[in-house]
Design a protein around this motif. Structure first.
Motif, PDB file in Angstrom:
ATOM      1  N   LYS A 120       0.699  -1.108  -0.082  1.00 19.51           N
ATOM      2  CA  LYS A 120      -0.032   0.104  -0.048  1.00 19.51           C
ATOM      3  C   LYS A 120       0.914   1.097  -0.058  1.00 19.51           C
ATOM      4  O   LYS A 120       0.578   2.383  -0.570  1.00 19.51           O
ATOM      5  CB  LYS A 120      -0.703  -0.127   1.484  1.00 19.51           C
ATOM      6  N   LEU A 121       2.054   1.206   0.721  1.00 21.18           N
ATOM      7  CA  LEU A 121       2.920   2.371   0.827  1.00 21.18           C
ATOM      8  C   LEU A 121       3.545   2.575  -0.418  1.00 21.18           C
ATOM      9  O   LEU A 121       3.496   3.668  -1.225  1.00 21.18           O
ATOM     10  CB  LEU A 121       3.877   2.351   1.978  1.00 21.18           C
ATOM     11  N   ARG A 122       4.002   1.493  -1.157  1.00 18.89           N
ATOM     12  CA  ARG A 122       4.504   1.747  -2.537  1.00 18.89           C
ATOM     13  C   ARG A 122       3.681   2.130  -3.522  1.00 18.89           C
ATOM     14  O   ARG A 122       4.019   3.119  -4.345  1.00 18.89           O
ATOM     15  CB  ARG A 122       4.871   0.248  -3.039  1.00 18.89           C
ATOM     16  N   LEU A 123       2.253   1.696  -3.620  1.00 20.52           N
ATOM     17  CA  LEU A 123       1.227   2.354  -4.469  1.00 20.52           C
ATOM     18  C   LEU A 123       0.925   3.754  -4.252  1.00 20.52           C
ATOM     19  O   LEU A 123       0.670   4.498  -4.907  1.00 20.52           O
ATOM     20  CB  LEU A 123      -0.032   1.422  -4.363  1.00 20.52           C
ATOM     21  N   GLY A 124       1.099   4.277  -2.719  1.00 22.32           N
ATOM     22  CA  GLY A 124       0.697   5.457  -2.494  1.00 22.32           C
ATOM     23  C   GLY A 124       1.811   6.344  -2.757  1.00 22.32           C
ATOM     24  O   GLY A 124       1.486   7.567  -3.183  1.00 22.32           O
ATOM     25  N   GLN A 125       3.103   5.966  -2.886  1.00 23.94           N
ATOM     26  CA  GLN A 125       4.128   6.783  -3.485  1.00 23.94           C
ATOM     27  C   GLN A 125       4.075   6.831  -5.078  1.00 23.94           C
ATOM     28  O   GLN A 125       4.700   7.801  -5.185  1.00 23.94           O
ATOM     29  CB  GLN A 125       5.617   6.230  -2.828  1.00 23.94           C
ATOM     30  N   GLN A 126       3.667   6.129  -5.635  1.00 23.76           N
ATOM     31  CA  GLN A 126       3.989   5.825  -6.957  1.00 23.76           C
ATOM     32  C   GLN A 126       2.816   6.726  -7.524  1.00 23.76           C
ATOM     33  O   GLN A 126       2.746   7.331  -8.927  1.00 23.76           O
ATOM     34  CB  GLN A 126       3.633   4.569  -7.627  1.00 23.76           C
ATOM     35  N   SER A 127       1.555   6.909  -6.913  1.00 25.81           N
ATOM     36  CA  SER A 127       0.744   7.700  -7.650  1.00 25.81           C
ATOM     37  C   SER A 127       0.968   9.191  -7.449  1.00 25.81           C
ATOM     38  O   SER A 127       1.310   9.840  -6.439  1.00 25.81           O
ATOM     39  CB  SER A 127      -0.920   7.452  -6.940  1.00 25.81           C
ATOM     40  N   PRO A 128       0.227  10.216  -8.261  1.00 25.93           N
ATOM     41  CA  PRO A 128       0.713  11.374  -8.369  1.00 25.93           C
ATOM     42  C   PRO A 128       0.047  12.246  -7.321  1.00 25.93           C
ATOM     43  O   PRO A 128      -1.133  11.732  -6.816  1.00 25.93           O
ATOM     44  CB  PRO A 128       0.218  12.081  -9.598  1.00 25.93           C
ATOM     45  N   SER A 129       0.404  13.221  -6.496  1.00 28.92           N
ATOM     46  CA  SER A 129      -0.087  13.988  -5.533  1.00 28.92           C
ATOM     47  C   SER A 129      -1.299  14.640  -5.773  1.00 28.92           C
ATOM     48  O   SER A 129      -1.127  15.114  -7.015  1.00 28.92           O
ATOM     49  CB  SER A 129       0.939  14.732  -4.500  1.00 28.92           C
TER      50      SER A 129
END
Length: 134
Positions: A120-129
């Protein structure tokens, strides 16, 4: 009688800080009065509880050096989540010169939970803010 009266861990064993590292008091006493332990060895208290003071004991004469971990015998006990820890449900982890016996079921659950959290953390970091003006 050598009784350690300083800081103790949850099991009542003395803890000593040497050179910024926490060590068990019985091991420190043994190394001071007898000599260094061989690599990979551990100490085992040999006296029954009715003949000694128990976990605060730091008497080097009350312990023996164990070299081999091949025949570890597990005491039947219950983990905090209620699982029986025996030879079939135990994971033995090496932590330096020490062994840690953990509940296999809980360890498996922790591993899965940590793996999902990391994903989940990896997916959250890959998505644009949100609000990113490019």
């Amino acid at each position: 009688m050598l009784e350690y009266t300083g800081a103790c861990d949850a099991n009542g064993y003395g803890r000593v800080f040497l050179s910024g590292k926490e060590r068990k008091a019985p091991r420190v006493y043994f190394e001071v009065f007898v000599g260094p332990l061989p690599a990979g060895a551990r100490l085992k208290h040999t006296l029954p509880s009715d003949k000694c003071i128990g976990s605060p004991c730091c008497n080097p004469a009350h312990v023996k050096v164990e070299q081999s971990f091949n025949e570890i015998k597990f005491a039947r006990r219950i983990c905090p989540k209620g699982h029986l820890i025996d030879a079939d449900n135990a994971v033995v982890e090496r932590r330096g010169n020490h062994l840690l016996v953990r509940c296999r079921a809980c360890r498996r659950l922790d591993w899965k939970t940590n793996k999902r959290l990391a994903a989940k953390l990896r997916l959250g970091q890959q998505s644009p803010s949100e609000g990113d003006d490019r």
